[in-house]
Design a protein around this motif. Structure first.
Motif, PDB file in Angstrom:
ATOM      1  N   MET A  21      -3.859   3.761  -1.849  1.00 19.03           N
ATOM      2  CA  MET A  21      -3.729   2.677  -2.821  1.00 19.03           C
ATOM      3  C   MET A  21      -3.373   1.396  -2.092  1.00 19.03           C
ATOM      4  O   MET A  21      -2.315   1.319  -1.445  1.00 19.03           O
ATOM      5  CB  MET A  21      -2.647   3.017  -3.850  1.00 19.03           C
ATOM      6  N   ARG A  72      -9.786  -1.061  -4.773  1.00 17.49           N
ATOM      7  CA  ARG A  72      -8.418  -1.081  -4.219  1.00 17.49           C
ATOM      8  C   ARG A  72      -7.941   0.314  -3.822  1.00 17.49           C
ATOM      9  O   ARG A  72      -7.167   0.454  -2.877  1.00 17.49           O
ATOM     10  CB  ARG A  72      -7.442  -1.660  -5.251  1.00 17.49           C
ATOM     11  N   PHE A  73      -8.363   1.320  -4.559  1.00 18.19           N
ATOM     12  CA  PHE A  73      -7.939   2.696  -4.301  1.00 18.19           C
ATOM     13  C   PHE A  73      -9.094   3.491  -3.707  1.00 18.19           C
ATOM     14  O   PHE A  73     -10.261   3.254  -4.034  1.00 18.19           O
ATOM     15  CB  PHE A  73      -7.507   3.376  -5.597  1.00 18.19           C
ATOM     16  N   ASP A 109       0.114  -1.046 -11.760  1.00 15.95           N
ATOM     17  CA  ASP A 109      -0.199   0.265 -11.173  1.00 15.95           C
ATOM     18  C   ASP A 109       1.009   1.199 -11.208  1.00 15.95           C
ATOM     19  O   ASP A 109       0.871   2.388 -10.915  1.00 15.95           O
ATOM     20  CB  ASP A 109      -0.645   0.099  -9.716  1.00 15.95           C
ATOM     21  N   SER A 146       0.829  -1.207   0.000  1.00 12.55           N
ATOM     22  CA  SER A 146       0.000   0.000   0.000  1.00 12.55           C
ATOM     23  C   SER A 146       0.861   1.254   0.000  1.00 12.55           C
ATOM     24  O   SER A 146       1.994   1.244   0.493  1.00 12.55           O
ATOM     25  CB  SER A 146      -0.889   0.022   1.251  1.00 12.55           C
ATOM     26  N   TYR A 179       2.149   9.392 -10.934  1.00 11.08           N
ATOM     27  CA  TYR A 179       0.817   9.818 -10.525  1.00 11.08           C
ATOM     28  C   TYR A 179       0.825  11.331 -10.337  1.00 11.08           C
ATOM     29  O   TYR A 179       1.672  11.875  -9.622  1.00 11.08           O
ATOM     30  CB  TYR A 179       0.422   9.135  -9.221  1.00 11.08           C
ATOM     31  N   LEU A 235      -1.549  -3.172  -4.330  1.00 10.51           N
ATOM     32  CA  LEU A 235      -0.916  -2.658  -5.540  1.00 10.51           C
ATOM     33  C   LEU A 235      -0.392  -3.772  -6.426  1.00 10.51           C
ATOM     34  O   LEU A 235       0.092  -4.803  -5.940  1.00 10.51           O
ATOM     35  CB  LEU A 235       0.212  -1.693  -5.178  1.00 10.51           C
ATOM     36  N   VAL A 286      -8.968   0.155 -10.810  1.00  9.61           N
ATOM     37  CA  VAL A 286      -8.556   0.426  -9.428  1.00  9.61           C
ATOM     38  C   VAL A 286      -9.721   0.354  -8.446  1.00  9.61           C
ATOM     39  O   VAL A 286      -9.507   0.437  -7.228  1.00  9.61           O
ATOM     40  CB  VAL A 286      -7.876   1.812  -9.300  1.00  9.61           C
ATOM     41  N   TYR A 325     -14.077   6.175  -9.985  1.00 11.89           N
ATOM     42  CA  TYR A 325     -12.853   5.375 -10.057  1.00 11.89           C
ATOM     43  C   TYR A 325     -12.775   4.684 -11.409  1.00 11.89           C
ATOM     44  O   TYR A 325     -13.780   4.211 -11.937  1.00 11.89           O
ATOM     45  CB  TYR A 325     -12.831   4.305  -8.972  1.00 11.89           C
TER      46      TYR A 325
END
Length: 115
Positions: free
Chosen positions: A82, A66-67, A89, A17, A93, A85, A63, A59
């Motif tokens: 996040m 998960r995010f 990914d 994460s 960003y 992962l 993702v 989203y």
């Protein structure tokens, strides 16, 4: 002058994460749409998640679950938690704010997912 500064990127193992933060300055962004985009080498930039001023979120399918995107209007900050992962990914960003038809961008932070 509007400035967005991201932090929190780094190297993480698959399944790990990270939490990204983006602090905006130079304006009032409470009514803006705040978002996170990513761009991997050789790929187009894609929208990862965005959050409206009222808290509604969007989203990307890759993702979802998960995010988690969140924002603190008092701090002009948007976060991206996040989890789980994956190698896919990995990307740079960048955070963005869309306000009155204009986009403002940060410089980006690198996320590397590797064992």
């Amino acid at each position: 002058q509007v400035q967005l500064v991201e932090s929190g990127g780094g190297l993480v193992q698959p399944g790990g994460s990270l939490k990204l933060s983006c602090v905006a300055s130079g304006g009032s962004f409470g009514l803006g749409v705040m978002g996170w985009y990513r761009q991997a080498p050789g790929k187009q930039r894609e929208l990862v998640a965005e959050i409206l001023s009222g808290g509604s979120t969007y989203y990307a399918g890759s993702v979802k679950g998960r995010f988690t995107i969140s924002r603190d209007n008092g701090k002009n900050t948007v976060y991206l938690q996040m989890n789980s992962l994956k190698a896919e990914d990995a990307a740079v960003y960048s955070c963005s704010i869309r306000l009155l038809g204009r986009y403002y961008w940060g410089q980006g932070t690198q996320v590397t997912v590797s064992s």
